[in-house]
Design an enzyme around this catalytic site. Structure first.
Site, short mmCIF file in Angstrom:
data_model
loop_
_atom_site.label_atom_id
_atom_site.label_comp_id
_atom_site.label_asym_id
_atom_site.label_seq_id
_atom_site.Cartn_x
_atom_site.Cartn_y
_atom_site.Cartn_z
CE LYS A 112 -4.43 -1.65 1.35
NZ LYS A 112 -5.73 -1.61 2.16
CE LYS A 195 -6.20 -7.15 -1.13
NZ LYS A 195 -7.13 -6.94 -0.15
CE LYS A 198 -13.68 -2.31 0.88
NZ LYS A 198 -12.31 -2.53 1.90
#
Ligand code: AQP
Length: 333
Positions: A112, A195, A198
């Site tokens: 992230k 993956k 969102k």
């Protein structure tokens, strides 16, 4: 038999991975466990920038999705995390228990934060400590999650154990991850090595719980595949990530073992299979998306569920936190 805690971030674009990896399993577990807490983890969401107005709308949307999927708000505790200060208080104590080296190993932070680590928030780095606090503020024992959260749960176990050792107590339980189903890691429809998420900039990469029947069909049709026919043996999926992903989604939605799905579809072409998959998505997801829309029109009801859930959550965490403060040596009058 134990206490369940699990959560979803209100960061928009709630997707099929969140449903199959987490929410759907919660629906099943609510009948097996006496105590289940299902949390909209808004404190986690703000570890990356959130527009305040959207955050409120997304918080209501996640709550609506849980109820629409079949989680009973009367039996279970549904609430948003920021309403119970125990999460942040225990997270601070865990910031002082966990070691920098442990957090430095967390792959989700690396993914992230990307190359711009220096610019990531401190909250994003300490995220797993807050996650440990979420569970342990209730002395939760079982945590149903997708496969991507395995490492964070191992850390939660380490934190609980170190706390117990540091203070010479046997207070926090050893947390058990519950990772099950045929789709524990749903992958992007555009890239079988990433993956479904969102935050992917492409809406085509995911099926969201606000999509309509047309979108299910279109996204299903356009999902990346390879040129080979469908295999009939699960072993032949090892180096075919896109095929493995679509078949896993199908098996999970149909509630059938993957091997059985391969027996039925093996040897066939993707075009026919994708049509079946789209039909299945419509059949299984449309009732949920419809109910979410209906609940979305009644924000007063959703707000009531979250407020009542928070009260029940606080009643469960208050005695735990009293004991924690006592163990740590905080004078509390
Ligand atoms: N692709 C996935 N497959 C299976 N399970 C998944 N989960 C998330 N993505 C998948 C599970 O959903 C629960 C809630 O996740 P979260 O809201 O905490 O978000 P996340 O894990 O950070 O992943 P997202 O939803 O894709 O968000 P971004 O884009 O922000 O990373 C968890 O139980 C998780 O395992």
């Amino acid at each position: 038999m134990g206490r369940i805690f699990s959560g979803v971030q209100p960061t928009g674009n709630l997707h099929l991975g969140n449903y199959l990896g987490a929410i759907r399993n919660w629906v099943r577990l609510q009948d097996e466990f006496d105590d289940c807490l299902f949390c909209v983890v808004d404190l986690h969401a703000v570890t990356v920038w959130q527009d305040p107005v959207e955050l409120q709308a997304n918080t209501r949307e996640v709550c609506a999705a849980m109820i629409a999927a079949g989680i009973d708000p009367a039996k279970n505790v549904i609430f948003n995390q920021s309403r119970n200060s125990a999460h942040a208080e225990l997270a601070w104590i865990f910031n002082c228990v966990a070691r920098m080296g442990w957090l430095n190993r967390m792959t989700q932070f690396k993914e992230k934060a990307g190359k711009n680590r220096e610019n990531a928030s401190v909250g994003l780095f300490a995220y797993p400590n807050l996650m440990a606090a979420d569970i342990l503020a209730y002395r939760g024992t079982h945590v149903p999650v997708g496969d991507d959260q395995k490492q964070h749960l191992e850390l939660a176990r380490d934190i609980a154990q170190k706390f117990n050792n540091d203070f010479g107590v046997d207070f926090f339980p050893v947390v058990e991850p519950l990772i099950f189903g045929e789709a524990t890691r749903v992958m992007s429809l555009k890239d079988g090595s990433k993956k479904m998420s969102k935050s992917d900039p492409s809406d085509q990469s995911r099926i969201t719980l606000t999509d309509d029947a047309d979108a299910f069909a279109k996204k299903g049709r356009k999902a990346r595949t390879d040129p080979l026919p469908l295999p009939d043996d699960p072993k032949d999926l090892a180096d075919r990530p896109e095929a493995a992903n679509l078949l896993g989604i199908y098996a999970a939605l149909a509630d059938r073992p993957l091997a059985e799905v391969l027996t039925q579809h093996g040897g066939g072409q993707f075009s026919g299979f994708k049509q079946d998959l789209a039909d299945l998505m419509v059949a299984k997801l449309q009732p949920i998306t419809g109910e979410m829309r209906r609940l979305g029109d009644d924000p007063g009801y959703i707000d009531g569920v979250l407020a009542e859930g928070a009260e029940r959550a606080r009643a469960l965490s208050d005695p735990v936190m009293d004991r924690v403060f006592d163990i740590v040596g905080f004078l509390r009058g």
